[in-house]
Design an enzyme around this catalytic site. Structure first.
Site, PDB file in Angstrom:
ATOM      1  N   SER A  76      30.369  99.468 155.013  1.00 20.47           N
ATOM      2  CA  SER A  76      31.154  98.984 156.114  1.00 20.47           C
ATOM      3  C   SER A  76      32.354  98.278 155.451  1.00 20.47           C
ATOM      4  O   SER A  76      33.128  99.225 154.719  1.00 20.47           O
ATOM      5  CB  SER A  76      30.262  97.925 156.771  1.00 20.47           C
ATOM      6  OG  SER A  76      31.133  97.284 157.840  1.00 20.47           O
ATOM      7  N   HIS A 105      31.120 102.194 158.633  1.00 21.01           N
ATOM      8  CA  HIS A 105      31.682 101.408 159.850  1.00 21.01           C
ATOM      9  C   HIS A 105      33.020 101.509 159.914  1.00 21.01           C
ATOM     10  O   HIS A 105      33.474 100.950 158.868  1.00 21.01           O
ATOM     11  CB  HIS A 105      31.020 100.161 159.823  1.00 21.01           C
ATOM     12  CG  HIS A 105      29.653  99.943 160.014  1.00 21.01           C
ATOM     13  ND1 HIS A 105      28.969  99.098 159.742  1.00 21.01           N
ATOM     14  CD2 HIS A 105      28.668 100.855 160.330  1.00 21.01           C
ATOM     15  CE1 HIS A 105      27.670  99.060 159.783  1.00 21.01           C
ATOM     16  NE2 HIS A 105      27.561 100.318 160.410  1.00 21.01           N
ATOM     17  N   ASP A 109      23.258  95.938 159.117  1.00 20.11           N
ATOM     18  CA  ASP A 109      22.901  97.387 159.523  1.00 20.11           C
ATOM     19  C   ASP A 109      22.762  98.191 158.033  1.00 20.11           C
ATOM     20  O   ASP A 109      23.387  98.012 157.107  1.00 20.11           O
ATOM     21  CB  ASP A 109      24.067  98.218 160.176  1.00 20.11           C
ATOM     22  CG  ASP A 109      23.861  99.492 160.695  1.00 20.11           C
ATOM     23  OD1 ASP A 109      22.687  99.770 161.020  1.00 20.11           O
ATOM     24  OD2 ASP A 109      24.841 100.281 160.323  1.00 20.11           O
TER      25      ASP A 109
END
Length: 348
Positions: A168, A195, A291
Site C-alpha cells: 500500500s 492499493h 489488509d
C-alpha cells in the site's frame, strides 16, 4: 497539530483541500503555493509537517518541486493529481521516484458521490504520512540483509511456482527498487495487489516497466501466468489465482471489498494459498492498515513461505506489523535485500 503546505495552482482545489484538512481537529494549513517555485520557497520558510503537491503547474511542475524540496528541505510529500493523461501520470510517478510518499486523486466537489471516499483516503494518508518525520531522496535505502526480528525461517523447498506481493502506501518505491533488481529470466510469475487511487494503476505499471527487464502488465481475466512477468490487480477488481490442471490462471472479480479494499491483498493471498499451497512465496511490503495479514497467515498455514519488509525501511508498518502480530511471517527482510532473497528462495 499537523502543519500542511498546499502546493496547487487551482484556487478552487486549494480551497477545497483547505476545507477538508481544517475540518480535522489535528490539521492546520499553514501556507498555499500557486506553483512549484513558490512551493520550494515556502517549504524552506515554513518547515511544514507535510506537503500536498500538484503535478501540472506553471513555472515549475510538481516533479521538479518535489526533487528540490527533497534535496534541500526534506518533508513528507503527498502528490495530489488528476491523473488525466499519460504525461501527467508519468510526471506523477517521477515525483514518487524522487521521494514523494504517495499519490492521491484530486477530490471532487462536496456534492460528488465519491467525495466522502476520496476525502477519507486523503485525510488518512496525510495523517499517516505526517508521522514520517525525516524523508530524504533515496532515504529508504538500508543495509542489505534481513531484519532484526528473531523469527524462525522454514527451509525453502526451491520448487516454488509463484510469488505474491501485497503493498500500500510506500509500495511503489519499494516495488521499483525490488523489481529493477530481479533478473530478466526470473523463473516464476509475480502477482501484485497495490492499493492506489483509482485511475493510477496504469501509470504505475508504465513507470515500473521502464525500470525493470521483467514484463509488467495489468492482469487480464483468464490469462495463464508466465514466468518473468509481473501481474498487477486492475482498478476496483480483486486479483485471484486459480489452478487449471498444471497451469495457474488469473481470476478477476468485483466481489465485495475485504478489509476495506478492492483489490485486496488478503483476497489474492488466500487464493494463492488454495491454488499453490506450499509452492508459493507471499510478501507484504509497506502499507497502512491490516489488509494482507490474514491472507499471509492462510498461505503460511498452507505451507507457503511468507515474508514481510522490515520496519526500518518501511514508510508505514501497518500491513507487515499486522502480519507479524498474527504469527503469519517466516522471515523479515530489509528492502535492499528483498530481490536477492527472492532470487535465492526461488532458486535463481
Amino acid at each position: 497539530m499537523i502543519r500542511i503546505l498546499i502546493v496547487e495552482d487551482s484556487q478552487v482545489i486549494a480551497l477545497l483541500l483547505k476545507a477538508i484538512f481544517e475540518a480535522e481537529s489535528d490539521m492546520q494549513v499553514v501556507g498555499h503555493a500557486k506553483n512549484g517555485r513558490e512551493g520550494v520557497q515556502l517549504a524552506h520558510e515554513l518547515k511544514p509537517d507535510l506537503i500536498t503537491m500538484d503535478i501540472r503547474m506553471p513555472e515549475m511542475d510538481g516533479f521538479e518541486a518535489t526533487r528540490m524540496i527533497m534535496a534541500n528541505d526534506p518533508a513528507p510529500v503527498v502528490v495530489i493529481s488528476s491523473g488525466v493523461d499519460d504525461e501527467e501520470l508519468q510526471t506523477t510517478f517521477r515525483a514518487i521516484e524522487e521521494g514523494a510518499l504517495s499519490v492521491i486523486e484530486k477530490p471532487p466537489g462536496f456534492a460528488h458521490p465519491d467525495f466522502e471516499v476520496v476525502r477519507r483516503e486523503l485525510v488518512e494518508t496525510v495523517r499517516a504520512m505526517a508521522e514520517v518525520k525525516v524523508i530524504r531522496r533515496r532515504s529508504l535505502s538500508r543495509t542489505t540483509g534481513t531484519g532484526s526480528y528473531a523469527l524462525t525461517m522454514q527451509q525453502p523447498a526451491k520448487d516454488y511456482e509463484l510469488v505474491a506481493i501485497g503493498c500500500s502506501t510506500g509500495g511503489p518505491q519499494v516495488l521499483q527498487k525490488m523489481l529493477s533488481l530481479l533478473p530478466a529470466d526470473f523463473p516464476v510469475p509475480v502477482v501484485v495487489t497495490q492499493h492506489i487511487s483509482k485511475g493510477f494503476i496504469g501509470g504505475l505499471v508504465s513507470w515500473l516497466a521502464g525500470n525493470t527487464t521483467l514484463k509488467i502488465k495489468q492482469a487480464e481475466q483468464g490469462e495463464q501466468l508466465q514466468a518473468a512477468t509481473v501481474y498487477f490487480a486492475p482498478d476496483d477488481q480483486h486479483l485471484q489465482v486459480i489452478r487449471r490442471g498444471s497451469k495457474l490462471v488469473v481470476k478477476l472479480s468485483a466481489d465485495a471489498p475485504e478489509n476495506g479494499f478492492r483489490p485486496s491483498a488478503s483476497v489474492m493471498l488466500k487464493s494463492v494459498a488454495t491454488a499453490c499451497a506450499s509452492r508459493a512465496v507471499g510478501v507484504l511490503l509497506t502499507g497502512m492498515g491490516v489488509d494482507g495479514a490474514d491472507g499471509l497467515l492462510a498461505l503460511r498455514q498452507a505451507g507457503g513461505h511468507t515474508l514481510v519488509q522490515d520496519q526500518e525501511s518501511a514508510v508505514v508498518y501497518g500491513m507487515p506489523g499486522a502480519a507479524i502480530a498474527l504469527d503469519a511471517v517466516d522471515q523479515v527482510v530489509a528492502m535492499d535485500g528483498m530481490a536477492t532473497y527472492l532470487c535465492r528462495v526461488v532458486g535463481k
